[in-house]
Design an enzyme around this catalytic site. Structure first.
Site, short mmCIF file in Angstrom:
data_model
loop_
_atom_site.label_atom_id
_atom_site.label_comp_id
_atom_site.label_asym_id
_atom_site.label_seq_id
_atom_site.Cartn_x
_atom_site.Cartn_y
_atom_site.Cartn_z
N CYS A 8 4.66 -1.86 2.35
CA CYS A 8 3.47 -2.06 1.51
C CYS A 8 3.60 -1.34 0.17
O CYS A 8 3.03 -1.76 -0.83
CB CYS A 8 2.21 -1.54 2.19
N ASP A 37 -0.90 1.79 7.38
CA ASP A 37 -1.47 1.56 8.71
C ASP A 37 -0.48 0.91 9.65
O ASP A 37 -0.54 1.10 10.87
CB ASP A 37 -2.72 0.69 8.59
N CYS A 58 -1.49 -0.84 0.02
CA CYS A 58 -1.86 -0.91 1.43
C CYS A 58 -3.38 -0.79 1.59
O CYS A 58 -4.11 -0.65 0.61
CB CYS A 58 -1.12 0.21 2.16
N ASP A 59 -3.83 -0.82 2.84
CA ASP A 59 -5.26 -0.96 3.13
C ASP A 59 -6.16 0.07 2.44
O ASP A 59 -7.18 -0.28 1.85
CB ASP A 59 -5.52 -0.83 4.63
N LYS A 60 -5.81 1.34 2.57
CA LYS A 60 -6.71 2.39 2.08
C LYS A 60 -6.49 2.68 0.60
O LYS A 60 -7.34 3.26 -0.06
CB LYS A 60 -6.49 3.70 2.86
N CYS A 86 0.80 -6.49 4.40
CA CYS A 86 0.75 -7.37 5.58
C CYS A 86 0.15 -8.72 5.21
O CYS A 86 -0.88 -8.81 4.53
CB CYS A 86 -0.07 -6.72 6.67
N GLU A 115 -7.86 2.76 13.74
CA GLU A 115 -7.87 1.30 13.95
C GLU A 115 -7.34 1.01 15.35
O GLU A 115 -6.47 1.70 15.85
CB GLU A 115 -6.97 0.60 12.94
N SER A 147 -8.20 -3.05 12.75
CA SER A 147 -7.33 -3.53 11.69
C SER A 147 -7.83 -4.89 11.26
O SER A 147 -8.48 -5.61 12.03
CB SER A 147 -5.92 -3.67 12.25
FE1 FES Z 1 0.15 -1.64 4.63
FE2 FES Z 1 -0.59 -3.60 6.32
S1 FES Z 1 0.22 -1.64 6.79
S2 FES Z 1 -0.71 -3.55 4.18
#
Ligand code: FES
Length: 566
Positions: free
Chosen positions: A57, A89, A130-132, A202, A454, A480
Site C-alpha cells: 500500500c 492493515d 492505506c486505510d488509516k 487493496c 478489524e 475490514s
Molecule cells: Fe493497505 Fe489494504 S492493507 S490498503
C-alpha cells in the site's frame, strides 16, 4: 508590485521564518538544505508521505512524492518532503499488530499537524495509500486549515492464480477453505504467493478505495485520483499536475474547511453508500467532521443511507475490482451519474478551485449498455445503503452493520462467545462454530482491544469455511472493508466500558433485525440488571506507551474514536 503582494500573501506562514530578521537560524537551516535567496520569498509546501518499504500500500509513495515535488517546484514554490508513520492493515489483520492500526490514524494526523505547524508551511500535499493514512491525512488538513490536497497512492492491480483473479481477501478466505479441507496445500500456497502483484492499496471497494473515492467526491483530491491504479501512468501525471492546483488554491486562499462542509460530507457518504464501501467510513467521517469543527452523527449517516441506493457490483460482496472502475469512466463518471439523479450537491467547492458540478461537467458518462459494474438506480442491488446504524438493548448508543441484502435481513441465533478474536480461529478449526450461531467477539473496542481491531481474519475464515450465510457475527471491534457476511460491529458502549455486549452469555438468544435496525439480546431487564451488578471492569491491557495513552484519550466508536477532544 502586484507580484510582490501576491508572493507575500501566498507565503504568509513561511514568511515568519524567511522574511523576518528575527529568524536567522531558521534561514540558515533553509540555506543549508539548499534553498536560494530567491527561494526565500516562495511559498513552502510540505509534502507528507506515508511511504515506507514494508507493504504494497505504501511502498511507492515516496517515489510519488518526488513527482509531486517536481510539480510544486515547477510552479515557483518550494516543496519539502517529510514522512509520517503508517500501519498496513493487510499486515496486521488477525494479529496483535492490529491494535496499532486505528491509533495510527490519529498519530498520522498528529504528525502532519505537528510538522506543518512547526515548520510554518503555507500548504500541504498528503501522499497516502492505506486505510488509516487517508482519514489521518484529511483530519490533519482539517485541523491545519491551510491550502491542501490529498494524493491517493492508487489501487493495486489484481493477482492471478489458475485463471482466477485474486486480492488480499483471497488469502484470508483460502485459510477458511484450508480449515474446511477445501483447498490443497499447493493451491493454498499458490493463492498466498500470487494474491498481491505489486504496489497499490487493496483492490476491492475496501477501506482504502472507499476513503479515496469518497474523499475525491468530497473535493479534497483531484478528479480521477481514486481511479488511477498505483502503477498507471495517470498516477504520475496526477502528481505532476498537483503544483498547478496548489498554486491556484494559494491564490484563491481556498482551504480545507471551505471544502469540508456538511454538504460535502454528505457527498462523500453518498458515494460510500452507492459503491458499497467500508463500514470504517462511518468512524472516519465522524472524525473528519469533528476535525473540521462540524458534527456528524450516526443518525445523519443513516439518513444518507436511507436515500442512497447501493448500485455497485464491486468486491467484497460483488464481482469487480477498483481497477475495473477506471475502464468505465472512473469515480467521476459514477459521481456524475449520482449528481444527475439529484443525490450529490453540485455547489460544493473542490481543490480544483471549481465546484463539484463544474468538475463533473468535464467527466465522462456511464454507459449502462456496455458496462455492468454500476447499475442504474432503477436496478439497484438494494434500494437503500448497505450501511445500517443499529440500536437495541445490545447497542444503546449505536452500532454499524453492513447489510447488502445478499445475507438476508434478519438473523435469529444463539450466542457463541469469543473473548478474543483468536478464539474464533481455534473454534473454527475444532468445528465448534455451527449454523445458527451469533458469534460474539468482545473486548475488541477502542479501549478494550485496545485499538478496535478489524475482524477480517475471522469473517474471511467463516466465509471460507462455508458458514457465511449460516452464522452472524457481532463485535465491539470493527470490520475490514473486505468483510462480508451478516456482521454488526462498532457496538457501543463497548465491553470494556460495561456495554451490554459484556453481559452476553454463551447460548443467549440474539436477534439482528436489519429492517427495524434493532440488535436484541433476549433477556429480561431484570436479568440484564442482575448481570450488570456482577460485572467488573477489566484492567486495561496497557497503561503506558501509545496504547496506554490511546485507552485514556479515545472516544467511542459512535464519536469517531477521536483522541484530541477533552
Ligand atoms: Fe493497505 Fe489494504 S492493507 S490498503
Amino acid at each position: 508590485m502586484q507580484a510582490t503582494e501576491t508572493t507575500t500573501r501566498l507565503n504568509k506562514y513561511s514568511a515568519t521564518l524567511t522574511q523576518e530578521i528575527s529568524n536567522p537560524a531558521a534561514q540558515a537551516m533553509l540555506y543549508g538544505v539548499g534553498l536560494t535567496e530567491e527561494d526565500m520569498a516562495k511559498p513552502q509546501i510540505g509534502i507528507a508521505s506515508t511511504g515506507y518499504e514494508g507493504n504494497t500500500c505504501n511502498m511507492h509513495l515516496n517515489g510519488l512524492s518526488v513527482y509531486v515535488k517536481q510539480g510544486i517546484q515547477a510552479n515557483n514554490m518550494v516543496g519539502l518532503i517529510f514522512n509520517t508513520i503508517g500501519v498496513s492493515d493487510g499486515m496486521t489483520n488477525g494479529n496483535d499488530g492490529m491494535r496499532y492500526s486505528l491509533p495510527s490514524r490519529d498519530l498520522i494526523a498528529d504528525s502532519i499537524e505537528s510538522v506543518v505547524s512547526a515548520q510554518w508551511y503555507d500548504g500541504v500535499i498528503t501522499v497516502v495509500g492505506c486505510d488509516k493514512n487517508m482519514p489521518g491525512a484529511i483530519m490533519a488538513m482539517a485541523r491545519l486549515d491551510r491550502p491542501g490536497i490529498m494524493v491517493y497512492g492508487g489501487t493495486i492491480r489484481s493477482g492471478h492464480y489458475k485463471g482466477k483473479k485474486l486480492d488480499i481477501v483471497s488469502a484470508f478466505e483460502a485459510l477458511g477453505k484450508r480449515f474446511a479441507g477445501n483447498i490443497s496445500d499447493e493451491d493454498f500456497k499458490g493463492v498466498v504467493q500470487n494474491a498481491i502483484p505489486g504496489a497499490g492499496a487493496c483492490g476491492g471497494m475496501y477501506t482504502a478505495n472507499t476513503m479515496a473515492s469518497s474523499i475525491e467526491a468530497m473535493g479534497l483530491s483531484l478528479p480521477f485520483s481514486s481511479s488511477y491504479p498505483a502503477t498507471h501512468e495517470g498516477k504520475q501525471e496526477e502528481c505532476k499536475k498537483i503544483g498547478v492546483a496548489m498554486k491556484r488554491l494559494l491564490e484563491m486562499d481556498l482551504k480545507p474547511r471551505d471544502i469540508i462542509t456538511k454538504k460535502s460530507l454528505e457527498n462523500a457518504l453518498t458515494l460510500v453508500m452507492a459503491l458499497g464501501g467500508s463500514t470504517n467510513a462511518t468512524l472516519h467521517y465522524i472524525a473528519i467532521a469533528r476535525a473540521a469543527g462540524l458534527s456528524l452523527t450516526l443518525d445523519e449517516i443513516q439518513a444518507i443511507s436511507d436515500r442512497t441506493p447501493f448500485i455497485a457490483d464491486l468486491k467484497p460482496s460483488g464481482k469487480y475490482y477498483m481497477e475495473d472502475v477506471l475502464e468505465i469512466g472512473g469515480v467521476p463518471a459514477v459521481t456524475k451519474y449520482l449528481y444527475q439523479e439529484g443525490l450529490i450537491h453540485g455547489d460544493c467547492m473542490t481543490v480544483t478551485g471549481k465546484t463539484v458540478a463544474e468538475n463533473l461537467a468535464e467527466a465522462p458518462d456511464l454507459n449502462f449498455e456496455t458496462q455492468k459494474i454500476i447499475f442504474p438506480l432503477s436496478q439497484a442491488i438494494k434500494k437503500t445503503g448497505h450501511i445500517q446504524i443499529m440500536y437495541g438493548n445490545l447497542a444503546p448508543t449505536g452500532a454499524v452493520a453492513k447489510i447488502t441484502g445478499k445475507e438476508g435481513l434478519r438473523f435469529d441465533g444463539t450466542a457463541k462467545i469469543c473473548e478474543h478474536e483468536s478464539e474464533i480461529i481455534d473454534a473454527l478449526a475444532k468445528g465448534e462454530i455451527l449454523p445458527g450461531h451469533v458469534i460474539v467477539i468482545r473486548n475488541a473496542g477502542p479501549k478494550g482491544g485496545p485499538g478496535m481491531s478489524e475482524m477480517l481474519k475471522p469473517t474471511s475464515a467463516v466465509i471460507g469455511a462455508g458458514l457465511g450465510d449460516k452464522v452472524a457475527l457481532i463485535t465491539d471491534g470493527r470490520f475490514s472493508g473486505g468483510t462480508h457476511g451478516f456482521v454488526v460491529g462498532h457496538i457501543t458502549p463497548e465491553a470494556f466500558d460495561g456495554g451490554p455486549i459484556a453481559l452476553v452469555k454463551e447460548g443467549d438468544r440474539i436477534t439482528i433485525d436489519a429492517e427495524t435496525r434493532q440488535l436484541t439480546l433476549h433477556i429480561s431487564d431484570e436479568e440484564m440488571a442482575e448481570r450488570r451488578s456482577q460485572w467488573q471492569q477489566p484492567a486495561p491491557s496497557f497503561t503506558r506507551g501509545v496504547l496506554g495513552r490511546y485507552i485514556r484519550s479515545v472516544k467511542s466508536a459512535s464519536e469517531g474514536c477521536v483522541t484530541d477532544e477533552m
